[in-house]
Design a protein around this motif. Structure first.
Motif, mmCIF file in Angstrom:
data_model
loop_
_atom_site.group_PDB
_atom_site.id
_atom_site.type_symbol
_atom_site.label_atom_id
_atom_site.label_comp_id
_atom_site.label_asym_id
_atom_site.label_seq_id
_atom_site.Cartn_x
_atom_site.Cartn_y
_atom_site.Cartn_z
ATOM 1 N N ALA A 4 0.842 -1.197 0.000
ATOM 2 C CA ALA A 4 0.000 0.000 0.000
ATOM 3 C C ALA A 4 0.882 1.252 0.000
ATOM 4 O O ALA A 4 2.039 1.211 0.426
ATOM 5 C CB ALA A 4 -0.896 -0.006 1.225
ATOM 6 N N GLU A 8 -2.136 5.617 2.142
ATOM 7 C CA GLU A 8 -3.115 4.602 2.549
ATOM 8 C C GLU A 8 -2.774 4.040 3.929
ATOM 9 O O GLU A 8 -3.662 3.845 4.759
ATOM 10 C CB GLU A 8 -3.150 3.462 1.517
ATOM 11 C CG GLU A 8 -3.695 3.870 0.176
ATOM 12 C CD GLU A 8 -3.497 2.800 -0.893
ATOM 13 O OE1 GLU A 8 -4.247 2.832 -1.873
ATOM 14 O OE2 GLU A 8 -2.583 1.959 -0.743
ATOM 15 N N ILE A 9 -1.483 3.798 4.157
ATOM 16 C CA ILE A 9 -1.055 3.277 5.463
ATOM 17 C C ILE A 9 -1.350 4.295 6.554
ATOM 18 O O ILE A 9 -1.856 3.946 7.627
ATOM 19 C CB ILE A 9 0.433 2.903 5.427
ATOM 20 C CG1 ILE A 9 0.648 1.694 4.511
ATOM 21 C CG2 ILE A 9 0.954 2.612 6.822
ATOM 22 C CD1 ILE A 9 2.098 1.350 4.265
ATOM 23 N N THR A 11 -3.656 6.645 6.638
ATOM 24 C CA THR A 11 -5.092 6.714 6.914
ATOM 25 C C THR A 11 -5.550 5.512 7.729
ATOM 26 O O THR A 11 -6.350 5.668 8.657
ATOM 27 C CB THR A 11 -5.914 6.741 5.606
ATOM 28 O OG1 THR A 11 -5.096 6.971 4.483
ATOM 29 C CG2 THR A 11 -7.003 7.756 5.640
ATOM 30 N N GLU A 12 -5.025 4.357 7.392
ATOM 31 C CA GLU A 12 -5.412 3.152 8.130
ATOM 32 C C GLU A 12 -4.908 3.200 9.566
ATOM 33 O O GLU A 12 -5.610 2.787 10.496
ATOM 34 C CB GLU A 12 -4.876 1.906 7.419
ATOM 35 C CG GLU A 12 -5.341 0.599 8.009
ATOM 36 C CD GLU A 12 -6.853 0.423 8.003
ATOM 37 O OE1 GLU A 12 -7.365 -0.220 8.942
ATOM 38 O OE2 GLU A 12 -7.521 0.918 7.070
ATOM 39 N N ASN A 14 -4.551 5.811 11.380
ATOM 40 C CA ASN A 14 -5.374 6.768 12.119
ATOM 41 C C ASN A 14 -6.615 6.111 12.719
ATOM 42 O O ASN A 14 -7.155 6.587 13.716
ATOM 43 C CB ASN A 14 -5.806 7.933 11.222
ATOM 44 C CG ASN A 14 -4.704 8.943 11.050
ATOM 45 O OD1 ASN A 14 -3.881 9.135 11.934
ATOM 46 N ND2 ASN A 14 -4.671 9.587 9.892
ATOM 47 N N HIS A 15 -7.051 5.011 12.115
ATOM 48 C CA HIS A 15 -8.259 4.322 12.588
ATOM 49 C C HIS A 15 -7.954 3.259 13.640
ATOM 50 O O HIS A 15 -8.884 2.644 14.167
ATOM 51 C CB HIS A 15 -8.992 3.667 11.408
ATOM 52 C CG HIS A 15 -9.424 4.644 10.355
ATOM 53 N ND1 HIS A 15 -10.265 5.701 10.609
ATOM 54 C CD2 HIS A 15 -9.113 4.734 9.037
ATOM 55 C CE1 HIS A 15 -10.460 6.400 9.498
ATOM 56 N NE2 HIS A 15 -9.756 5.828 8.520
ATOM 57 N N ARG A 16 -6.701 3.017 13.935
ATOM 58 C CA ARG A 16 -6.309 1.974 14.894
ATOM 59 C C ARG A 16 -6.181 2.528 16.313
ATOM 60 O O ARG A 16 -5.854 3.691 16.509
ATOM 61 C CB ARG A 16 -4.977 1.338 14.488
ATOM 62 C CG ARG A 16 -4.958 0.696 13.122
ATOM 63 C CD ARG A 16 -5.847 -0.521 13.078
ATOM 64 N NE ARG A 16 -5.955 -1.068 11.742
ATOM 65 C CZ ARG A 16 -5.617 -2.303 11.430
ATOM 66 N NH1 ARG A 16 -5.148 -3.110 12.346
ATOM 67 N NH2 ARG A 16 -5.764 -2.725 10.199
#
Length: 159
Positions: A4, A8-9, A11-12, A14-16
């Protein structure tokens, strides 16, 4: 599997949750030595950049003293390995001052190395390329540091 992109990494990540991020970092550190070295730098060395630079210089001293100088084949091989490691440590630090200081020190050690690198064209070219690279990097730092680095650079002759 296609990797990725950094966006993309980011953004991902940020959701963790914090716990998930911790587990991801620990898992990442298990795979490659470089990942572990980078995490070590980021966690322990960032605040003490001078200590980081000194430790790398000490490592360079040890590596230069361990070079088998019986044949230029081994000297070339060892010098390239040292430069590769120095560049890796430079990548960990994003500071231009660190990069210039470490490359200047590498050139000083290489120029003072015996048997003289003047007898080998490949080593002379490697040395001169590093000096050119340093000259290009010096204008990117603060004016006071530019003066200091230029003084150091003047002490190193082109071969």
């Amino acid at each position: 599997m296609k990797a990725a992109s950094v966006k993309e990494i980011k953004t991902e990540l940020n959701h963790r949750s914090t716990q998930e991020l911790l587990e991801l970092c620990l898992r990442l550190s298990k795979f490659k030595k470089e990942n572990k070295e980078l995490l070590t730098y980021l966690l322990f060395e960032v605040e003490n950049e001078e200590g980081y630079v000194l430790s790398i210089k000490k490592l360079m001293d040890e590596q230069f003293s361990a070079i088998n100088s019986k044949s230029f084949f081994y000297v070339k091989k060892s010098v390239r390995k040292i430069l590769r490691e120095v560049k890796k440590y430079i990548r960990y630090s994003t500071k231009k001052e660190t990069e210039i200081e470490l490359l200047l020190y590498f050139c000083e050690k290489l120029e003072a190395f015996r048997p003289s690198i003047k007898r080998n064209q490949l080593l002379k070219n490697l040395y001169n390329r590093q000096l050119d690279f340093i000259k290009k990097k010096i204008p990117t730092v603060h004016e006071d540091l530019q003066y200091d680095f230029n003084k150091e650079l003047e002490l190193l002759p082109y071969l």
